[in-house]
Design a protein around this motif. Structure first.
Motif, PDB file in Angstrom:
ATOM      1  N   GLU A   1      -2.470   9.605   9.293  1.00 19.51           N
ATOM      2  CA  GLU A   1      -3.589   9.293  10.175  1.00 19.51           C
ATOM      3  C   GLU A   1      -4.740   8.730   9.356  1.00 19.51           C
ATOM      4  O   GLU A   1      -4.974   9.127   8.214  1.00 19.51           O
ATOM      5  CB  GLU A   1      -4.058  10.539  10.915  1.00 19.51           C
ATOM      6  CG  GLU A   1      -5.234  10.276  11.866  1.00 19.51           C
ATOM      7  CD  GLU A   1      -5.692  11.511  12.613  1.00 19.51           C
ATOM      8  OE1 GLU A   1      -5.099  12.589  12.422  1.00 19.51           O
ATOM      9  OE2 GLU A   1      -6.645  11.392  13.416  1.00 19.51           O
ATOM     10  N   VAL A   2      -5.469   7.811   9.952  1.00 22.09           N
ATOM     11  CA  VAL A   2      -6.660   7.250   9.309  1.00 22.09           C
ATOM     12  C   VAL A   2      -7.622   8.406   9.017  1.00 22.09           C
ATOM     13  O   VAL A   2      -7.918   9.198   9.916  1.00 22.09           O
ATOM     14  CB  VAL A   2      -7.334   6.209  10.230  1.00 22.09           C
ATOM     15  CG1 VAL A   2      -8.636   5.717   9.607  1.00 22.09           C
ATOM     16  CG2 VAL A   2      -6.387   5.046  10.508  1.00 22.09           C
ATOM     17  N   PRO A   3      -8.101   8.555   7.811  1.00 19.78           N
ATOM     18  CA  PRO A   3      -9.017   9.659   7.494  1.00 19.78           C
ATOM     19  C   PRO A   3     -10.297   9.565   8.330  1.00 19.78           C
ATOM     20  O   PRO A   3     -10.853   8.474   8.522  1.00 19.78           O
ATOM     21  CB  PRO A   3      -9.310   9.458   6.009  1.00 19.78           C
ATOM     22  CG  PRO A   3      -8.141   8.685   5.486  1.00 19.78           C
ATOM     23  CD  PRO A   3      -7.741   7.771   6.601  1.00 19.78           C
TER      24      PRO A   3
ATOM     25  N   LEU B   1     -11.045  -0.817   9.602  1.00 15.06           N
ATOM     26  CA  LEU B   1     -10.340   0.293  10.259  1.00 15.06           C
ATOM     27  C   LEU B   1      -8.950  -0.239  10.597  1.00 15.06           C
ATOM     28  O   LEU B   1      -8.779  -1.008  11.543  1.00 15.06           O
ATOM     29  CB  LEU B   1     -11.093   0.723  11.512  1.00 15.06           C
ATOM     30  CG  LEU B   1     -10.429   1.767  12.422  1.00 15.06           C
ATOM     31  CD1 LEU B   1      -9.981   2.976  11.642  1.00 15.06           C
ATOM     32  CD2 LEU B   1     -11.366   2.161  13.548  1.00 15.06           C
ATOM     33  N   SER B   2      -7.975   0.147   9.798  1.00 10.55           N
ATOM     34  CA  SER B   2      -6.624  -0.390   9.934  1.00 10.55           C
ATOM     35  C   SER B   2      -5.684   0.651  10.512  1.00 10.55           C
ATOM     36  O   SER B   2      -5.709   1.814  10.092  1.00 10.55           O
ATOM     37  CB  SER B   2      -6.092  -0.848   8.568  1.00 10.55           C
ATOM     38  OG  SER B   2      -6.931  -1.837   8.013  1.00 10.55           O
ATOM     39  N   PHE B   3      -4.861   0.231  11.462  1.00  6.76           N
ATOM     40  CA  PHE B   3      -3.907   1.160  12.047  1.00  6.76           C
ATOM     41  C   PHE B   3      -2.651   0.420  12.483  1.00  6.76           C
ATOM     42  O   PHE B   3      -2.703  -0.741  12.884  1.00  6.76           O
ATOM     43  CB  PHE B   3      -4.510   1.952  13.212  1.00  6.76           C
ATOM     44  CG  PHE B   3      -5.008   1.126  14.367  1.00  6.76           C
ATOM     45  CD1 PHE B   3      -6.301   0.624  14.367  1.00  6.76           C
ATOM     46  CD2 PHE B   3      -4.193   0.889  15.469  1.00  6.76           C
ATOM     47  CE1 PHE B   3      -6.771  -0.120  15.441  1.00  6.76           C
ATOM     48  CE2 PHE B   3      -4.652   0.145  16.555  1.00  6.76           C
ATOM     49  CZ  PHE B   3      -5.945  -0.360  16.529  1.00  6.76           C
ATOM     50  N   SER B   4      -1.534   1.144  12.403  1.00  3.95           N
ATOM     51  CA  SER B   4      -0.242   0.574  12.784  1.00  3.95           C
ATOM     52  C   SER B   4       0.348   1.263  14.013  1.00  3.95           C
ATOM     53  O   SER B   4       1.282   0.735  14.619  1.00  3.95           O
ATOM     54  CB  SER B   4       0.744   0.711  11.624  1.00  3.95           C
ATOM     55  OG  SER B   4       0.881   2.081  11.262  1.00  3.95           O
TER      56      SER B   4
ATOM     57  N   TYR C   1     -14.217   5.990  11.892  1.00  2.00           N
ATOM     58  CA  TYR C   1     -13.131   6.521  12.716  1.00  2.00           C
ATOM     59  C   TYR C   1     -13.239   8.032  12.942  1.00  2.00           C
ATOM     60  O   TYR C   1     -13.560   8.800  12.051  1.00  2.00           O
ATOM     61  CB  TYR C   1     -11.777   6.245  12.048  1.00  2.00           C
ATOM     62  CG  TYR C   1     -10.627   6.993  12.671  1.00  2.00           C
ATOM     63  CD1 TYR C   1     -10.115   8.150  12.073  1.00  2.00           C
ATOM     64  CD2 TYR C   1     -10.075   6.583  13.882  1.00  2.00           C
ATOM     65  CE1 TYR C   1      -9.067   8.853  12.664  1.00  2.00           C
ATOM     66  CE2 TYR C   1      -9.036   7.287  14.464  1.00  2.00           C
ATOM     67  CZ  TYR C   1      -8.537   8.418  13.848  1.00  2.00           C
ATOM     68  OH  TYR C   1      -7.507   9.106  14.431  1.00  2.00           O
ATOM     69  N   GLN C   2     -12.976   8.436  14.163  1.00  2.00           N
ATOM     70  CA  GLN C   2     -12.617   9.798  14.512  1.00  2.00           C
ATOM     71  C   GLN C   2     -11.823   9.752  15.806  1.00  2.00           C
ATOM     72  O   GLN C   2     -11.935   8.799  16.568  1.00  2.00           O
ATOM     73  CB  GLN C   2     -13.815  10.742  14.627  1.00  2.00           C
ATOM     74  CG  GLN C   2     -14.781  10.444  15.726  1.00  2.00           C
ATOM     75  CD  GLN C   2     -15.906  11.478  15.777  1.00  2.00           C
ATOM     76  OE1 GLN C   2     -16.198  12.042  16.814  1.00  2.00           O
ATOM     77  NE2 GLN C   2     -16.549  11.721  14.668  1.00  2.00           N
TER      78      GLN C   2
ATOM     79  N   ASN D   1      -1.999   4.888  10.162  1.00  2.00           N
ATOM     80  CA  ASN D   1      -1.791   3.649   9.407  1.00  2.00           C
ATOM     81  C   ASN D   1      -0.599   3.812   8.486  1.00  2.00           C
ATOM     82  O   ASN D   1      -0.726   4.314   7.362  1.00  2.00           O
ATOM     83  CB  ASN D   1      -3.047   3.282   8.601  1.00  2.00           C
ATOM     84  CG  ASN D   1      -2.951   1.881   8.037  1.00  2.00           C
ATOM     85  OD1 ASN D   1      -2.213   1.047   8.559  1.00  2.00           O
ATOM     86  ND2 ASN D   1      -3.690   1.600   6.966  1.00  2.00           N
ATOM     87  N   SER D   2       0.558   3.449   8.968  1.00  2.00           N
ATOM     88  CA  SER D   2       1.796   3.512   8.185  1.00  2.00           C
ATOM     89  C   SER D   2       2.755   2.477   8.753  1.00  2.00           C
ATOM     90  O   SER D   2       3.662   2.813   9.525  1.00  2.00           O
ATOM     91  CB  SER D   2       2.394   4.917   8.261  1.00  2.00           C
ATOM     92  OG  SER D   2       3.571   4.998   7.474  1.00  2.00           O
ATOM     93  N   PRO D   3       2.569   1.222   8.389  1.00  2.00           N
ATOM     94  CA  PRO D   3       3.333   0.145   9.024  1.00  2.00           C
ATOM     95  C   PRO D   3       4.841   0.296   8.927  1.00  2.00           C
ATOM     96  O   PRO D   3       5.570  -0.161   9.810  1.00  2.00           O
ATOM     97  CB  PRO D   3       2.855  -1.104   8.264  1.00  2.00           C
ATOM     98  CG  PRO D   3       1.498  -0.751   7.774  1.00  2.00           C
ATOM     99  CD  PRO D   3       1.573   0.708   7.438  1.00  2.00           C
TER     100      PRO D   3
END
Lengths: 106, 237
Positions: free
Chosen positions: B51-53, B97-100, B59-60, B31-33
């Motif tokens: 990375e998403v913790p 759960l956010s991800f870029s 999340y894993q 997650n780092s847009p």
């Protein structure tokens, strides 16, 4: 008349010459003159290609990624290695899935 | 003059076998847009620091493994591996759960082999029982195990269902008694099962990075699925 063999680890040979390698490999290089006949009937010798013919090995790796979002319960199970059972025909979408975003890359 | 030669399907097959057969990969979410991944420029560790913790909204990382049967025949100027998938489930909580970015990495700390079980339950019933989740005191996550009981409950054979990631040699995996009871292996009070990790994979480098059109926010128990189709082309003119 016997021909004295050359060294086993021969790595080059004289153009137009003939070399014999002890391990059984025969390397014969024959100088071939390329040419064409012009309108005067005289064979014209084509310019010799300079340098070596280099054969390139091109190898491309591509990773295609597809991603989508569905509501809870909209996906079938994959196997523990990420594989998709054959009967699912390469899709984990359940028949009653509600798709929220069908293509994260569009 | 140089020409591009035709690469034989045997050669491409050899490359696929060497680099993919029985190899693990991991799917991670970053997650780092504002980040831009540039191969050979971006530092892998720096990129993965966002990375998403683990544990955030459930999340894993997900683990993918290729086997010999995943290599397809030569077609369309190349050879493909079987499609693999990764499913991320939102845990239904209030945190999204956010991800870029979707990252595929070479596996690291995936369990390759196990030692013979240490502690085993008493009064075990012969049979095959699959996909037990495990717990560990180490940093590993996601390993699941299959169990075969034979010899009137005297012999226990444990195999790897999902290799998980981030494990180290010597880690102890524990299958809880409650899970064994629920599966019908044994009764309450008969004990749990433990097994230690004998060998793990090493890797951890980034294989590929894909950036969705916008940052994804997974909520409300929704699911995200990613498909990976890898193909090797032997270029010819």
């Amino acid at each position: 008349m016997s021909i004295e063999p050359t060294v086993i680890n021969i790595t080059s040979f004289t153009e137009g010459g003939e070399d014999i390698v002890i391990d059984g490999t025969n390397i014969i290089k024959i100088d071939v003159t390329l040419g064409g006949i012009d309108n005067s009937g005289i064979m014209e010798k084509w310019p010799k290609i300079s340098g070596q013919n280099i054969m390139n090995h091109e190898h491309t790796v591509t990773c295609y990624v597809t991603a989508l979002i569905v509501e809870a319960g909209g996906l079938l199970l994959n196997d523990p290695s990420g594989g998709i059972p054959y009967i699912y025909n390469n899709s984990l979408l359940a028949s009653n899935a509600t798709v929220i975003d069908g293509d994260l890359f569009s | 003059m140089s020409i591009a030669s035709k690469i034989s399907s045997t050669e491409i097959n050899s490359h696929l076998s060497a680099f993919y057969t029985d190899k693990y990969f991991e799917v991670a979410l970053v997650n780092s847009p504002s980040s831009v991944y540039e191969p050979a420029v971006t530092n892998d560790a720096t990129f993965m620091a966002d990375e998403v913790p683990a544990g955030t909204a459930g999340y894993q990382r997900k683990v993918i493994k290729y086997v010999a049967g995943d290599i397809a025949a030569y077609a369309d100027k190349g050879m493909a591996l079987a499609r693999k998938s990764a499913i991320f489930d939102h845990d239904g909580g209030t945190t999204a759960l956010s991800f870029s970015h979707i990252v595929l990495l070479r596996g690291d700390g995936n369990i390759l082999t196990l030692n013979t079980p240490g502690n085993t339950p008493s009064n075990a019933i012969d049979g095959t029982y699959n996909n037990f989740s495990t717990s560990t005191l180490g940093n590993g996550l996601g390993a699941t195990l299959n169990l075969t009981v034979s010899g009137s409950g005297s012999t226990f054979t444990v195999t790897i269902a999902s290799a998980g990631y981030n494990y180290t040699v010597g880690d102890t995996l524990n299958i809880l008694e409650a899970d064994l009871v629920a599966a019908g292996v044994c009764g309450t009070g008969d004990g749990n099962l433990t097994v230690t990790v004998a060998s793990v994979s090493s890797g951890g480098t980034i294989y590929s990075v894909s950036k969705p059109n916008t940052t994804v926010n997974l909520t409300d128990g929704n699911q995200a699925v990613m498909y990976f189709d890898i193909k090797h082309y032997g270029f010819y003119n």
